[in-house]
Design a protein around this motif. Sequence first.
Motif, PDB file in Angstrom:
ATOM      1  N   LEU A 158       0.859  -1.185   0.000  1.00  0.00           N
ATOM      2  CA  LEU A 158       0.000   0.000   0.000  1.00  0.00           C
ATOM      3  C   LEU A 158       0.897   1.237   0.000  1.00  0.00           C
ATOM      4  CD1 LEU A 158      -2.915   1.108   0.168  1.00  0.00           C
ATOM      5  CD2 LEU A 158      -2.632   1.175   2.646  1.00  0.00           C
ATOM      6  N   ASP A 159       0.831   2.004  -1.090  1.00  0.00           N
ATOM      7  CA  ASP A 159       1.644   3.211  -1.233  1.00  0.00           C
ATOM      8  C   ASP A 159       0.799   4.429  -0.886  1.00  0.00           C
ATOM      9  OD1 ASP A 159       3.842   1.763  -2.120  1.00  0.00           O
ATOM     10  OD2 ASP A 159       3.144   1.799  -4.199  1.00  0.00           O
ATOM     11  N   ILE A 160       1.323   5.242   0.012  1.00  0.00           N
ATOM     12  CA  ILE A 160       0.656   6.478   0.419  1.00  0.00           C
ATOM     13  C   ILE A 160       1.419   7.649  -0.204  1.00  0.00           C
ATOM     14  CG2 ILE A 160      -0.126   7.902   2.338  1.00  0.00           C
ATOM     15  CD1 ILE A 160      -1.495   5.215   2.232  1.00  0.00           C
ATOM     16  N   GLY A 161       0.749   8.406  -1.047  1.00  0.00           N
ATOM     17  CA  GLY A 161       1.327   9.596  -1.664  1.00  0.00           C
ATOM     18  C   GLY A 161       0.751  10.859  -1.057  1.00  0.00           C
ATOM     19  N   ASP A 200     -10.063   7.097  -5.805  1.00  0.00           N
ATOM     20  CA  ASP A 200      -8.935   6.157  -5.685  1.00  0.00           C
ATOM     21  C   ASP A 200      -8.977   5.423  -4.348  1.00  0.00           C
ATOM     22  OD1 ASP A 200      -8.089   6.955  -8.155  1.00  0.00           O
ATOM     23  OD2 ASP A 200      -6.517   8.305  -7.427  1.00  0.00           O
ATOM     24  N   ALA A 201      -9.321   6.127  -3.290  1.00  0.00           N
ATOM     25  CA  ALA A 201      -9.410   5.477  -1.977  1.00  0.00           C
ATOM     26  C   ALA A 201     -10.547   4.456  -1.947  1.00  0.00           C
ATOM     27  CB  ALA A 201      -9.609   6.530  -0.887  1.00  0.00           C
ATOM     28  N   GLU A 202     -11.634   4.725  -2.652  1.00  0.00           N
ATOM     29  CA  GLU A 202     -12.728   3.747  -2.712  1.00  0.00           C
ATOM     30  C   GLU A 202     -12.287   2.474  -3.413  1.00  0.00           C
ATOM     31  OE1 GLU A 202     -16.861   6.358  -2.658  1.00  0.00           O
ATOM     32  OE2 GLU A 202     -15.947   5.803  -4.563  1.00  0.00           O
ATOM     33  N   ARG A 203     -11.552   2.614  -4.497  1.00  0.00           N
ATOM     34  CA  ARG A 203     -11.058   1.411  -5.188  1.00  0.00           C
ATOM     35  C   ARG A 203     -10.111   0.616  -4.301  1.00  0.00           C
ATOM     36  NH1 ARG A 203     -11.357   4.888  -9.772  1.00  0.00           N
ATOM     37  NH2 ARG A 203      -9.265   5.711  -9.345  1.00  0.00           N
ATOM     38  N   VAL A 204      -9.248   1.308  -3.592  1.00  0.00           N
ATOM     39  CA  VAL A 204      -8.330   0.608  -2.691  1.00  0.00           C
ATOM     40  C   VAL A 204      -9.100  -0.084  -1.567  1.00  0.00           C
ATOM     41  CG1 VAL A 204      -6.470   0.951  -1.030  1.00  0.00           C
ATOM     42  CG2 VAL A 204      -6.379   2.093  -3.238  1.00  0.00           C
ATOM     43  N   ARG A 231      -2.363  -2.248   6.897  1.00  0.00           N
ATOM     44  CA  ARG A 231      -2.711  -1.533   5.668  1.00  0.00           C
ATOM     45  C   ARG A 231      -4.005  -0.734   5.845  1.00  0.00           C
ATOM     46  NH1 ARG A 231      -2.240  -6.877   3.497  1.00  0.00           N
ATOM     47  NH2 ARG A 231      -0.058  -7.358   2.972  1.00  0.00           N
ATOM     48  N   VAL A 232      -4.972  -1.343   6.508  1.00  0.00           N
ATOM     49  CA  VAL A 232      -6.241  -0.637   6.731  1.00  0.00           C
ATOM     50  C   VAL A 232      -6.029   0.570   7.629  1.00  0.00           C
ATOM     51  CG1 VAL A 232      -8.554  -0.873   7.715  1.00  0.00           C
ATOM     52  CG2 VAL A 232      -7.598  -2.724   6.338  1.00  0.00           C
ATOM     53  N   ASP A 233      -5.175   0.449   8.628  1.00  0.00           N
ATOM     54  CA  ASP A 233      -4.882   1.606   9.479  1.00  0.00           C
ATOM     55  C   ASP A 233      -4.209   2.726   8.689  1.00  0.00           C
ATOM     56  OD1 ASP A 233      -5.976   0.333  11.637  1.00  0.00           O
ATOM     57  OD2 ASP A 233      -4.057  -0.403  12.434  1.00  0.00           O
ATOM     58  N   GLN A 234      -3.300   2.374   7.782  1.00  0.00           N
ATOM     59  CA  GLN A 234      -2.678   3.389   6.934  1.00  0.00           C
ATOM     60  C   GLN A 234      -3.724   4.077   6.055  1.00  0.00           C
ATOM     61  OE1 GLN A 234       0.319   1.194   4.815  1.00  0.00           O
ATOM     62  NE2 GLN A 234       1.813   1.340   6.460  1.00  0.00           N
ATOM     63  N   LEU A 235      -4.636   3.290   5.518  1.00  0.00           N
ATOM     64  CA  LEU A 235      -5.704   3.874   4.716  1.00  0.00           C
ATOM     65  C   LEU A 235      -6.580   4.803   5.547  1.00  0.00           C
ATOM     66  CD1 LEU A 235      -7.311   4.020   2.064  1.00  0.00           C
ATOM     67  CD2 LEU A 235      -8.561   1.978   2.804  1.00  0.00           C
ATOM     68  N   GLY A 236      -6.873   4.405   6.787  1.00  0.00           N
ATOM     69  CA  GLY A 236      -7.683   5.258   7.647  1.00  0.00           C
ATOM     70  C   GLY A 236      -7.001   6.578   7.971  1.00  0.00           C
ATOM     71  N   ARG A 237      -5.676   6.537   8.192  1.00  0.00           N
ATOM     72  CA  ARG A 237      -4.960   7.792   8.458  1.00  0.00           C
ATOM     73  C   ARG A 237      -4.943   8.713   7.248  1.00  0.00           C
ATOM     74  NH1 ARG A 237      -1.496   4.227  11.332  1.00  0.00           N
ATOM     75  NH2 ARG A 237      -0.097   4.066   9.536  1.00  0.00           N
ATOM     76  N   ALA A 238      -5.108   8.157   6.052  1.00  0.00           N
ATOM     77  CA  ALA A 238      -5.167   8.994   4.855  1.00  0.00           C
ATOM     78  C   ALA A 238      -6.575   9.501   4.570  1.00  0.00           C
ATOM     79  CB  ALA A 238      -4.647   8.208   3.644  1.00  0.00           C
ATOM     80  N   VAL A 239      -7.588   8.768   4.997  1.00  0.00           N
ATOM     81  CA  VAL A 239      -8.972   9.103   4.637  1.00  0.00           C
ATOM     82  C   VAL A 239      -9.656   9.967   5.686  1.00  0.00           C
ATOM     83  CG1 VAL A 239     -11.260   8.102   4.254  1.00  0.00           C
ATOM     84  CG2 VAL A 239      -9.262   7.109   3.133  1.00  0.00           C
TER      85      VAL A 239
END
Length: 440
Positions: free
Chosen positions: A213-216, A270-274, A306-314
């Motif tokens: 999971l890449d965070i930009g 993009d976040a929805e697709r991920v 990975r889900v936690d990383q996504l949550g910190r971005a969303v």
Amino acid sequence: MPTSTGSPKQLVLVRAVVLVRVIVVSSWHERDPPSRRSRSVCARTRGRPDGAYSRTQRVLLFASSRALPCVQLTPSARLGSRLLRRHPGRRAGDQTRRALATDRQPERASAAGQPGPALLVDSARYHAGARDAEATSIADAARLSRQGPGFVWVAVSQPAGGELDELSGCFDLPALAVKDALEGHQRPKLEQYGDCVFIVVKTVRYEEATGQLDIGELDVFVGARYAIVVSRSAGDVSGSIRRRIDGYPAVTALGPMAAVWAVLDTVVDDAERVTDLLLDRAQRIEQAVFQGDRDQSESIYLHHRRVDQLGRAVHPVLAVFDTLHRGEPVMSPDGVRALLSDASDHARRLSEEVELLSGRLDGLLSANLSRVTVRQNEIMQKVSAWAAIAAAPTIITGIYGMNFHHIPELTWPFGYAFALVVMVAAVWALHWNFRRVGWL
């Protein structure tokens, strides 16, 4: 060559210095004829024009020249370039090559005297919802923003410090916002600096094949006549944003806030697709937990991370939408405000899905640990059952194996057969009972 005599310590020092010089010069690895390669260290290095070895070589040569004046080495201006150009595959020393590459970059920058141009991905002026002028450089884009109607769209990818300074100087961007964009790793936020609005959002990209999971990061500068996006993402985020800007001319005609909507909508989509991909991965892990026999604790933990990383971005993006919905710091046109409200609803639903997925993985981890415990109990039950079955004939054999003279069954003609029948019956009875209770 002059020679010198001295104490044993001085002789040891002289030998060490000569060894250092041999190592430095041999790292050059020049392809010379055998006659030239057989020359001494002094002959190979004396007479080269003044210039620059790598910084590591210059230090070693200078120190050795001060300690051993019999061999005077002049630095060569072409040593580093010839080493990298003519012998790129030679193992001339990884440390020397890294030092050469490090030294040559500051020399090129100082020779230029000014920062290089930023990596301009896309730049144009939009008027009445259409692109009416293309920009070929940052300076050209700044000129277009000061001439004619409409606004200028600029997309820059992976800029360095000097390139951001060029961008800041051309568009008069706030210094604090430029500093945040240069440092990166900012939390999603929205700030106002006079007439400029600075927005930071996170982009997410998931490689399903590798599970990476890449965070930009996208840094957006919005003014009255410009919308600048600084991208630090591995994907083609700028292309997706431009497709939205070009695909909705009625919205683009409303001004630079249309670019803000395009950025936020792209990030949310993009976040929805991920999130969908991570949800599919979670379902496969569930099947492995309840249908397989292997421990899935590591897979669950890595997926939870990975889900936690996504949550910190969303999650922090919701605050940006709330600020824009209140009309702060700038009032969006009605057409853009409706689209921002729709994107905000998607972001809130996405945030809830991420939270539910995180809780689902927590429960899955507990279920996996319970399954592991149950499997361990089942194994212990089987081991205990077979141990009890094996104990019955062992006890009988142990009793009749004692060295006593007065055991009645030993002299009985049917004693051996009787002992075997008892052992078989005991084993069968125990096995039947353990299968009945589910231990076997």
